[in-house]
Write an enzyme that holds these catalytic residues in place. Structure first.
Site, PDB file in Angstrom:
ATOM      1  CE1 TYR A 191      -3.536   2.728   0.748  1.00 15.81           C
ATOM      2  CE2 TYR A 191      -2.089   3.340   2.557  1.00 15.81           C
ATOM      3  CZ  TYR A 191      -3.166   3.606   1.742  1.00 15.81           C
ATOM      4  OH  TYR A 191      -3.872   4.782   1.912  1.00 15.81           O
ATOM      5  CE1 TYR A 243      -9.263  10.005   0.503  1.00 18.27           C
ATOM      6  CE2 TYR A 243      -8.336  12.178   0.120  1.00 18.27           C
ATOM      7  CZ  TYR A 243      -8.252  10.807   0.026  1.00 18.27           C
ATOM      8  OH  TYR A 243      -7.148  10.245  -0.541  1.00 18.27           O
ATOM      9  CB  VAL A 261      -2.133  13.935   0.786  1.00 17.91           C
ATOM     10  CG1 VAL A 261      -3.487  13.710   1.411  1.00 17.91           C
ATOM     11  CG2 VAL A 261      -1.246  12.698   0.894  1.00 17.91           C
TER      12      VAL A 261
END
Length: 308
Positions: A191, A243, A261
């Protein structure tokens, strides 16, 4: 100069002149070092024409944008069985929230929040060593981006592994509900590394072309996914791609998109174009501040909002 290139160049000039740039992510030390004054935009239309300006060829850490592509891979492996392990609803919570997992017994709300993307990574990892699974993801990105030079920023990946305490908490909590099948450290290693893939706006817009054209790259003719699956991935990007800022993005921009991000946003104008924008400064929800404003202007000037 084409009309599209003129619009793209104007928007880049306007965004570069703005002082309100947002704040770079500081919880990942390598991202905290990125110059917030950088700004790039690339748009590829249905005919393959590229309109790009600014820092459009500077690689940046795509972070959660990789979740669009890992979701595509996982659906290719297990199909709709994936939805037994992860939901399809907006979270309304920060991307790294653990609150809903407790209420919903380890089932993440959608595949684009961190918990959901960790489950998706677990699906890709099953039956493989982490290095093999990561190689599959990277080769997929290189294939879609038509560029074998696309790579993983090892410094960013190492930085994430040093500071990824919240992601470790999410993964271990899901493991306690048997929502994670593989070893937690293996899943998180894969990940962290796929989030650390570095791409430029031009490469990212190229990689996502199939989602703008019903699952198929119109230039090569290669079908990545069936049209129905492409529509569903786009629907998830529209409702969950930013989000707890997803509703605001849909309201302001009106395009399916996914942020990261690292300051990147990938978006599609269905049937028209694939788009990638990068500006490292983030808003309060962790989405690129100027990136969102640029996409709002692009959709407005070209009439590309899916809502007409």
């Amino acid at each position: 100069m084409s009309e599209l290139q003129r619009v793209v160049s104007e928007i880049v000039d306007e965004m570069r002149a703005r002082e309100d740039r947002g704040e770079v992510a500081t919880y990942i030390s390598e991202l905290a070092r990125v110059d917030p004054r950088q700004f790039g935009l690339a748009v590829i239309d249905a005919e393959g024409n590229v309109a790009a300006a600014g820092d459009c060829d500077v690689p940046f850490s795509i972070q959660s944008i990789s979740k669009v592509f890992t979701l595509t891979l996982a659906l290719g492996k297990v199909g709709d069985r994936l939805w037994r392990r992860v939901g399809r609803e907006p979270s309304g919570s920060p991307f790294n929230s653990i609150v809903q997992l407790e209420r919903e017994r380890g089932i993440p709300r959608n595949p684009f929040i961190n918990a959901g993307a960790i489950v998706v990574t677990d699906v890709i990892l099953s039956g493989h060593q982490p290095r093999e699974a990561l190689g599959e993801i990277l080769r997929f990105m290189q294939f879609l981006g038509q560029d074998a030079s696309i790579t993983i920023d090892s410094a960013v990946a190492a930085s994430e592994q040093r500071t990824g305490f919240r992601n470790r908490a999410l993964a271990n909590y899901m493991k306690s509900f048997d929502a994670i099948e593989n070893t937690v450290d293996f899943v998180l290693g894969a990940y962290f590394h796929h989030c650390a893939i570095a791409m430029s706006c031009r490469q990212l817009a190229t990689a996502g072309r199939f989602l703008a054209h019903l699952g198929r790259n119109p230039e090569t003719g290669f079908s990545v996914v069936q049209p129905e699956r492409a529509r569903r991935i786009n629907a998830l990007m529209l409702t969950c791609g930013h989000y707890d800022g997803s509703g605001e993005f849909a309201y302001r921009v009106g395009l399916p998109g996914k942020s990261g991000v690292g300051g990147g946003i990938f978006a599609v104008a269905p049937g028209k174009a694939s788009i990638a924008v990068w500006s490292p400064g983030l808003d309060a929800s962790g989405n690129s501040h100027l990136g969102r404003l640029a996409l709002e202007e692009l959709a407005k000037r070209l009439g590309w909002s899916i809502f007409g």
